[in-house]
Every structure is written in C-alpha cells, then in structure tokens.
Design an enzyme around this catalytic site. Structure first.
Site, PDB file in Angstrom:
ATOM      1  N   VAL A   1       1.342  -4.266   3.567  1.00 49.64           N
ATOM      2  CA  VAL A   1       1.459  -4.910   4.069  1.00 49.64           C
ATOM      3  C   VAL A   1       2.873  -6.352   4.382  1.00 49.64           C
ATOM      4  CG1 VAL A   1      -1.006  -5.834   4.601  1.00 49.64           C
ATOM      5  CG2 VAL A   1       0.133  -5.594   2.855  1.00 49.64           C
TER       6      VAL A   1
ATOM      7  N   TYR B   1      -4.654   4.027   8.171  1.00 52.75           N
ATOM      8  CA  TYR B   1      -5.597   3.599   8.458  1.00 52.75           C
ATOM      9  C   TYR B   1      -6.815   3.465   9.792  1.00 52.75           C
ATOM     10  CZ  TYR B   1      -4.155   1.045   4.307  1.00 52.75           C
ATOM     11  OH  TYR B   1      -3.200   0.816   3.207  1.00 52.75           O
TER      12      TYR B   1
ATOM     13  N   SER C   1       0.660  -0.814   0.280  1.00 47.48           N
ATOM     14  CA  SER C   1       0.033   0.317   0.062  1.00 47.48           C
ATOM     15  C   SER C   1       0.573   1.046   0.493  1.00 47.48           C
ATOM     16  CB  SER C   1      -1.326   0.344   1.276  1.00 47.48           C
ATOM     17  OG  SER C   1      -1.659  -0.289   0.676  1.00 47.48           O
TER      18      SER C   1
ATOM     19  N   LYS D   1       0.659   4.017  -2.872  1.00 51.97           N
ATOM     20  CA  LYS D   1      -0.587   4.276  -3.250  1.00 51.97           C
ATOM     21  C   LYS D   1      -0.655   5.982  -2.703  1.00 51.97           C
ATOM     22  CE  LYS D   1      -3.960   0.895  -1.621  1.00 51.97           C
ATOM     23  NZ  LYS D   1      -4.027  -0.243   0.245  1.00 51.97           N
TER      24      LYS D   1
ATOM     25  N   TYR E   1      -3.494  -2.384 -10.770  1.00 50.57           N
ATOM     26  CA  TYR E   1      -3.811  -2.078  -9.238  1.00 50.57           C
ATOM     27  C   TYR E   1      -2.959  -3.330  -8.090  1.00 50.57           C
ATOM     28  CZ  TYR E   1      -4.976  -2.249  -4.001  1.00 50.57           C
ATOM     29  OH  TYR E   1      -4.657  -2.363  -2.752  1.00 50.57           O
TER      30      TYR E   1
HETATM   31  O1  DON Z   1      -4.787  -4.432  -1.068  1.00 52.20           O
HETATM   32  C1  DON Z   1      -4.474  -5.314  -1.377  1.00 52.20           C
HETATM   33  O2  DON Z   1      -4.938  -5.802   0.203  1.00 52.20           O
HETATM   34  C2  DON Z   1      -2.821  -5.347  -0.746  1.00 52.20           C
HETATM   35  N1  DON Z   1      -2.158  -5.509  -2.184  1.00 52.20           N
HETATM   36  C3  DON Z   1      -2.482  -3.951   0.050  1.00 52.20           C
HETATM   37  C4  DON Z   1      -2.367  -3.573   1.145  1.00 52.20           C
HETATM   38  C5  DON Z   1      -1.685  -3.209   2.499  1.00 52.20           C
HETATM   39  O3  DON Z   1      -0.299  -2.945   2.176  1.00 52.20           O
HETATM   40  C6  DON Z   1      -2.986  -2.886   3.380  1.00 52.20           C
HETATM   41  N2  DON Z   1      -1.281  -1.838   4.302  1.00 52.20           N
HETATM   42  N3  DON Z   1      -1.155  -1.368   5.353  1.00 52.20           N
END
Ligand code: DON
Length: 303
Positions: free
Chosen positions: A257, A239, A63, A66, A188
């Site tokens: 993540v 978040y 993420s 983003k 994405y």
């Molecule tokens: O879309 C997802 O769930 C992952 N590619 C990215 C989520 C993420 O990194 C949330 N961050 N802490």
C-alpha cells in the site's frame, strides 16, 4: 532490446496521463507523500540494472516485505509453514477477517495480513528477531547497507493497526500464533515500515528470477522452492486483484500500500515499480499500468 528506452517511454507516458487512484491514508504518514511520483527499475539476471523516473527515492515497502519474510521462512523451515497457512487466493481484501473464522484460523495464503502474521510468528520463533534477520537479508541482497525501518511509519501503524491486532488475537485463539501478540505485531509493523527504492527492491528480489540464487551466487532458496514461491505470488500476491494482474501483466507480483510492486520475470529479470496512488484492491494504479505496458512491449509475460 532497448530496455532503457522502453522504461523511459513508460515514465513519460505515465507523467503525461497519470492513472487515477487514492494514496493510502489509513496508516498516518503514508498520505503525506507526493502522489504523482513514479519510478521503475529493472534488474537483469545478466547483471545490468535499468532505471527511470523516481527510481532511487525510498518509499514504504509495506506488504512487499511479505515476499521476503516468506522466502526467509521457507529457506529456514522448508515445508513446515504450510501446515499453518494455505496457498489459495482469498478473493477478499488483504485485511479481511471473515474467512479466518470460516476456515478455523488457517489463513488462505501467506500474503494476506493474517497469513503474513503467521509467517512473521514462525520467523520470530526460528530467528529470535525476525526484523533484524529481514533487514540484514535485504541489505545484503540489495547491496545497500543503509536500508532501515521508517520509525515514524512503524509507530503510526502500531497506534492504528486495530484490524491487524484483531487478526493476531483471533489467530492466537486457534493456536496459530505461538509468540505473544504484541511481539508478533511489532515485528510485522516494523517489516512493513522498511523504506527502500525501486532500485533496491529490484536488486534484492533478484533471487526470485535467478532460480533462487542470491546476489553473491549462493542459494537463498532451491530452484524448486522459488518456482513454488513464484506460483503463490502469481495467484495470491495482489490479493483480490490477482486474476486481473494475471490477465493484464501475466507475472508473479507482490504489491504494497506504499505504492510499490515487485514483479518477477523468471529466468530474465526482476522489476520494481512505484506510484503512490492505489486502485480499489490496494495495488498501485500507475504500477499496474506500467507493468502491463512493459510486458506487452517486451513479451515478458509468463504466458
Ligand atoms: O498491514 C497493513 O495493512 C499494511 N502494513 C500492509 C498492507 C499492504 O501493503 C497491502 N498491500 N497492498
């Protein structure tokens, strides 16, 4: 200030008593990483970079991508995006579906997954190939031409990303995605699967602490835009833990993540930390502990 000494201490303290947490395993491939690696890099606005621990090991930025897709979209599209995405903290997990129906297909912010899908959709429309634009931007800003997508992670997320697919089709039902869902999802997943090190990330994020000025001195964003982007990072970048981050760290931050966190000290430096074990909200537990120590010891909090 002896920044190298400070981050060496923080790495040593982390290694003596690593914070608890679990490595993300919902994207196959992320769980195979050695969970006790830990790195930190600090890129100063004055040009020096300090690093310690596993700061040159590539990890999945997830993420954290983003923040860069949002910056590119703001640069190319100005304020147009804000008709399709809000700027409020969600208080819900990053992949939650609940609010999206209650709020008629307008995601709470550009950093939760639904909001990031809308940003990716917009960037796809503007550039025709958001992934190549993002990769070129990251290579240029980090001065590392070898940055690329980890294809195995991208494929694993494509195969298992059912919640993101649900969010994307749901957004389409509200006419808040313009491009075909498979194309938006592919872009994405590929942006999330980009692999970078703490050193790459701290350098690439430099425009966030330099009032929008890129690595070559040319503007990526205006000072006004970057001030606003940092405000959205502070309130929404981590978040449903954004309040706790503001309390403990006090900096605009974006987590992923894969265990990375990018933090901005406006006017001073950009910091990247990485430790794969995550806390309850999907943020690196070693990363948040390290940032809390660093801001306490340097006085770098914005408050
Ligand atoms: O879309 C997802 O769930 C992952 N590619 C990215 C989520 C993420 O990194 C949330 N961050 N802490």
């Amino acid at each position: 200030m002896n920044i190298q000494g400070l981050i060496d201490d923080i790495v040593a303290e982390n290694n003596m008593a690593p914070p608890a947490g679990a490595v993300a395993d919902y994207i196959p491939g992320l769980e195979t990483i050695d969970p006790d690696q830990f790195g930190i890099a600090v890129a100063m606005n004055s040009g020096e970079t300090y690093s310690a621990g596993h700061s040159s090991i590539n990890f999945s930025i997830q993420s954290i991508s983003k923040v860069f897709t949002l910056a590119l979209t703001m640069a190319l599209d100005g304020d147009g995006l804000w008709r399709r995405v809000s700027r409020e903290p969600s208080g819900t997990p990053f992949n939650s579906l609940v609010q999206l129906e209650q709020e008629h297909g307008i995601p709470r912010n550009p950093f939760i997954n639904s909001g990031a899908l809308v940003v990716t959709d917009r960037l796809l429309t503007i550039t025709g190939d958001s992934q190549t634009s993002l990769q070129a931007f990251l290579r240029q800003q980090s001065a590392n031409p070898s940055i690329q997508v980890n294809e195995a992670i991208a494929a694993a997320e494509r195969a298992t990303g059912h919640r993101n697919a649900s969010l994307a089709y749901f957004l389409t039902s509200y006419n808040n995605l313009v491009n075909p869902v498979p194309q938006v999802l592919n872009a994405y997943f590929r942006q999330c699967a980009i692999a970078m090190s703490c050193e790459d990330l701290a350098t690439a994020g430099g425009f966030l602490s330099r009032g929008g000025q890129g690595v070559d001195g040319l503007p990526v964003l205006t000072a006004d835009q970057v001030r606003r982007l940092n405000a959205v990072l502070l309130t929404c970048g981590t978040y449903d833990a954004a309040g706790d981050f503001a309390y403990r760290v006090g900096l605009p931050c974006k987590s992923g993540v894969g265990g990375g966190i990018l933090a901005v000290v406006p006017g001073t430096c950009t910091i990247a930390v990485w430790g794969p074990r995550l806390g309850r909200s999907g943020n690196s537990s070693a990363g948040v502990a390290a940032l809390a120590k660093l801001t306490a010891r340097t006085g770098w909090s914005i408050f």
